[in-house]
Scaffold this active site. Structure first.
Site, PDB file in Angstrom:
ATOM      1  N   GLY A  50      30.135  83.374  78.525  1.00 31.39           N
ATOM      2  CA  GLY A  50      31.427  83.247  77.846  1.00 31.39           C
ATOM      3  C   GLY A  50      32.534  83.934  78.615  1.00 31.39           C
ATOM      4  N   GLY A  55      36.776  85.288  77.972  1.00 27.96           N
ATOM      5  CA  GLY A  55      37.900  85.434  77.055  1.00 27.96           C
ATOM      6  C   GLY A  55      38.961  86.344  77.624  1.00 27.96           C
ATOM      7  N   GLY A  56      39.993  86.606  76.833  1.00 28.12           N
ATOM      8  CA  GLY A  56      41.074  87.458  77.292  1.00 28.12           C
ATOM      9  C   GLY A  56      40.626  88.881  77.563  1.00 28.12           C
ATOM     10  CG  PHE A  57      37.540  92.381  75.836  1.00 25.01           C
ATOM     11  CD1 PHE A  57      38.171  93.528  75.389  1.00 25.01           C
ATOM     12  CD2 PHE A  57      36.256  92.495  76.357  1.00 25.01           C
ATOM     13  CE1 PHE A  57      37.538  94.762  75.450  1.00 25.01           C
ATOM     14  CE2 PHE A  57      35.621  93.721  76.417  1.00 25.01           C
ATOM     15  CZ  PHE A  57      36.265  94.859  75.960  1.00 25.01           C
ATOM     16  CB  VAL A  94      30.320  87.178  76.895  1.00 22.39           C
ATOM     17  CG1 VAL A  94      29.098  87.574  76.059  1.00 22.39           C
ATOM     18  CG2 VAL A  94      31.609  87.534  76.157  1.00 22.39           C
ATOM     19  CG  ASP A 138      41.100  85.055  67.159  1.00 23.74           C
ATOM     20  OD1 ASP A 138      41.731  84.000  66.964  1.00 23.74           O
ATOM     21  OD2 ASP A 138      40.716  85.422  68.288  1.00 23.74           O
TER      22      ASP A 138
END
Length: 318
Positions: free
Chosen positions: A57, A59-61, A64, A176
């Protein structure tokens, strides 16, 4: 849930539940949650030094990865981007830890621990290996979801959100909830994930329609999925609003209509007019029950009709 780490401080609140405070001033090479212990070295080994082959995965963070700890536990490892001094990323890391360490529910991804290392910011949670709801609704990797499975997933999410709103102190607002943040188990049940992560683009499918919130290639009056679906409900054309991949039947049409009516209530302008998530879960449970009863009755009738049609004695009498 018992959590122990140099960066987690435990204190008791008024109802004796456990509460945790994140401290960014202290970094730790080790984390311990329950009986699971891991170090930064363990994380590197578990993920193959964050091999792209283990990436599951983005994402913005950060990214993963799937990992296997030395005791055989399969985990999902969330690795923050390297610009660790970015205030927004720091807050998301803090929010994720503080929220996950306070919650425990069947339909929420289970928190296993985190590492605040000088060079890394890592969150470790349970691994849910059947992809996201978005994958199943719109991606090529999904097996496709029938209406009964979609109702199960909707109820699971409603239960998770009800727990966050009503049974945590203070209440937690996820903010979210979307298809890419709902993980699907091997038994096709749902777990809500990603507390505090940066929002991705609003490009997820919706559960009943299978459409994106905005469909830019549609004609103007059909581009906003919510408005389009509500119009179909008003016109009595619910079957046209259903995901084309769903099998149409009287039971399915009835269930979809009830779900869209509930969605319409949730879209009410004032908070007072909108149902609580607990009420949504109750309504969805009733919709699922009615759908299963009608489907079972219909399938039983079809089986009886098929049996009689092949019975020579019955045919002769008729």
């Amino acid at each position: 849930m018992t959590v122990s780490s140099k960066d987690l401080t435990e204190s008791n609140n008024s109802n004796s539940s456990k509460k945790f405070k994140y401290s960014s001033s202290c970094d730790s090479d080790n984390a311990h949650v329950g009986t699971i212990k891991f170090s930064i070295t363990d994380i590197y080994k578990a993920t193959g030094n964050f091999s792209t082959a283990n990436q599951i995965g983005q994402g913005g963070f950060g990214t993963v990865y799937k990992g296997v700890l030395k005791d055989g536990t399969v985990v999902a490892v969330k690795r923050a981007k390297k610009n660790l001094h970015d205030r927004r990323l720091s807050m998301e890391f803090k929010n994720e830890i503080e929220t996950l360490s306070k919650v425990e529910h069947l339909n929420l991804v289970r928190f296993l621990g985190y590492l605040g290392h000088p060079d890394e910011r890592i969150i470790v949670v349970e691994y849910v290996g059947n992809g996201t709801l978005r994958d199943h609704l719109y991606g090529s990797g999904g097996h496709g979801l029938d209406l009964a499975e979609r109702l199960d997933i909707a109820i699971d999410v409603a239960h998770a959100v009800t727990y966050l709103h009503m049974y945590t102190d203070p209440p937690i607002i996820h903010r979210d909830i979307k298809a890419s943040n709902i993980l699907i188990t091997e038994k096709v049940r749902a777990k809500v994930a990603d507390f505090g992560f940066a929002r991705l683009n609003a490009n997820d499918s919706e559960l009943m329609t299978g459409r994106h919130p905005i469909e830019p290639k549609k004609e103007l009056k059909e581009r906003l999925t919510v408005r389009w679906a509500m119009q179909k409900l008003k016109e009595g054309d619910v079957a046209l609003a259903m995901d084309p991949k769903l099998r149409k039947s009287p039971a399915a049409n009835s269930a979809a209509e009830k779900v869209l009516k509930l969605a319409a209530e949730c879209l009410a302008p004032s908070k007072q007019s909108r149902p609580s998530m607990k009420r949504c879960a109750e309504v969805l449970w009733g919709i699922r029950r009615d759908y299963r009863e009608i489907e079972f009755s219909s399938s039983s009738s079809r089986r009886r009709g098929s049996f009689y049609g092949k019975d020579p004695i019955i045919q002769k009498i008729n």
